[in-house]
Write an enzyme that holds these catalytic residues in place. Sequence first.
Site, PDB file in Angstrom:
ATOM      1  N   LYS A 270       0.837  -1.195   0.000  1.00  0.00           N
ATOM      2  CA  LYS A 270       0.000   0.000   0.000  1.00  0.00           C
ATOM      3  C   LYS A 270       0.876   1.251   0.000  1.00  0.00           C
ATOM      4  CE  LYS A 270      -3.695  -1.994   2.912  1.00  0.00           C
ATOM      5  NZ  LYS A 270      -4.850  -1.917   2.002  1.00  0.00           N
ATOM      6  N   ARG A 344     -10.285 -11.433   1.581  1.00  0.00           N
ATOM      7  CA  ARG A 344     -11.184 -12.409   0.952  1.00  0.00           C
ATOM      8  C   ARG A 344     -10.591 -13.820   0.966  1.00  0.00           C
ATOM      9  NH1 ARG A 344     -11.331  -8.998  -4.447  1.00  0.00           N
ATOM     10  NH2 ARG A 344     -11.111  -7.409  -2.811  1.00  0.00           N
TER      11      ARG A 344
END
Length: 496
Positions: A270, A344
């Site tokens: 990130k 996920r």
Amino acid sequence: MLKIKLEKSAFENAKAECSLVFIVNKDFNHAWVKNKKLLETFRYEGEDSFLDQENKILYVGVKEDNVHLLRESACSAIRTLKKLAFKSVKVGVYTCHTHSKDNALLENLKALFLGLKLGMYEYDTFKSNKKESVLKEAIIALELHKPCEETCANSLEKSAKEALKYADVMTESLNITKNLVNTPPMIGTPIYMAEVAQKVAKEGNLEIHVYDEKFLEEKKMNAFLAVNKASLGVNPPRLIHLIYKPKKAKKKIALVGKGLTYDCGGLSLKPADYMVTMKADKGGGSAVIGLLNALSNLGVEAEVHGIIGATENMIGPAAYKPDDILISKEGKSIEVRNTDAEGRLVLADCLSYAQDLNPDVIVDFATLTGACVVGLGEFTSAIMGHNEELKNLFETSGLESGELLAKLPFNRHLKKLIESKIADVCNVSASRYGGAITAGLFLNEFIRDEFKDKWLHIDIAGPAYVEKEWDVNSFGASGAGVRACTAFVEELLKKA
């Protein structure tokens, strides 16, 4: 925590160091409003707050005749009062508009009490110069602000006691969730998250199982394990399984939470600005722990399983990589194209574990996608799934609890975007659009056919952590999902 004391007396006769009077919809025509000339002199029109120092009355506006605004105004009032030198405050009972007329009084009391209690919350664990409030008690005079039906007045004391229990339990549960989400990553590791769950289990007489990486290997939870690879030697993963089993259970419910105790994005790193606040990526798992506390203490007639996948997503020589292909617990292969789509992967294996329990309903909670925040804003959670009745029930009951929610629809065109040429499914979409839905569709790949209509996915990425005060939420964690799911479970059981 603010103590609420119920008194069977008129508002004027109740004893406290100061009074709290709400101005509902700019209506000043009420006996509890004193010194109207003073209010006119200062041009106070019933918005925000005004302190009448002579009479020791805090006036707070409730902008519309709405129970949710009553809750918000009660919270705002306590935020003001806790900075002052009053040790106690008295307030009467207000009946604002609610969605349900049958339980209007109870819903108003719940809103009032919860707002008062939540106004005291502030995460100041690491402040060296804490300023502890002297405000300790709120006296509730069991007198109605305006007349209502006789049955309403007769049930006032009973409703107040029920509402107070709800407010006590919900405040404790929300604070458990918020404190955990707010905990910085050097403390809030997967092991720490498990310890918090163990404390909740011990105090609430819940069953708990905490599993390490060896168990995950035995169960072939390889997607979950992959996310943890860079942290394994320092902060290993934990699968946390909390269980509440009442004597009488109408339903078996599985609540699944994403517990990313810190997410730097992995090798798909990130940007620095986006890494800040990633301690909050454990919001879903934290909500599940808070929910087990709430549902057990409220004594709901359901067997509830709370399943949390706790791990970090970091960088290092052992980190999983873009181009890796993972074989999930369900046996499906996953092409990794972005390691920052890690939540996920953890949820895929945890949902598989949850389905092995054969529940009647499965609800997962996750701070899953930035796309959800872009689409709905930072205050609203998304609801996804196949069962329209179940989605509608979660939305309506959640909205009545005071949380903001909206449904996002699956469709076959978006489903094509997570297809892979070399595996069963890809962990990211081929398009930048519809990211919240494609993430939900990814999870759908790991839901067995017999559970498709029993599963809901709640993306709480927006409201789980907001860096400002809003509604009844302080800076930081809000406990998103706890109030909404508690209301959902209660409504679900009414239909059982």
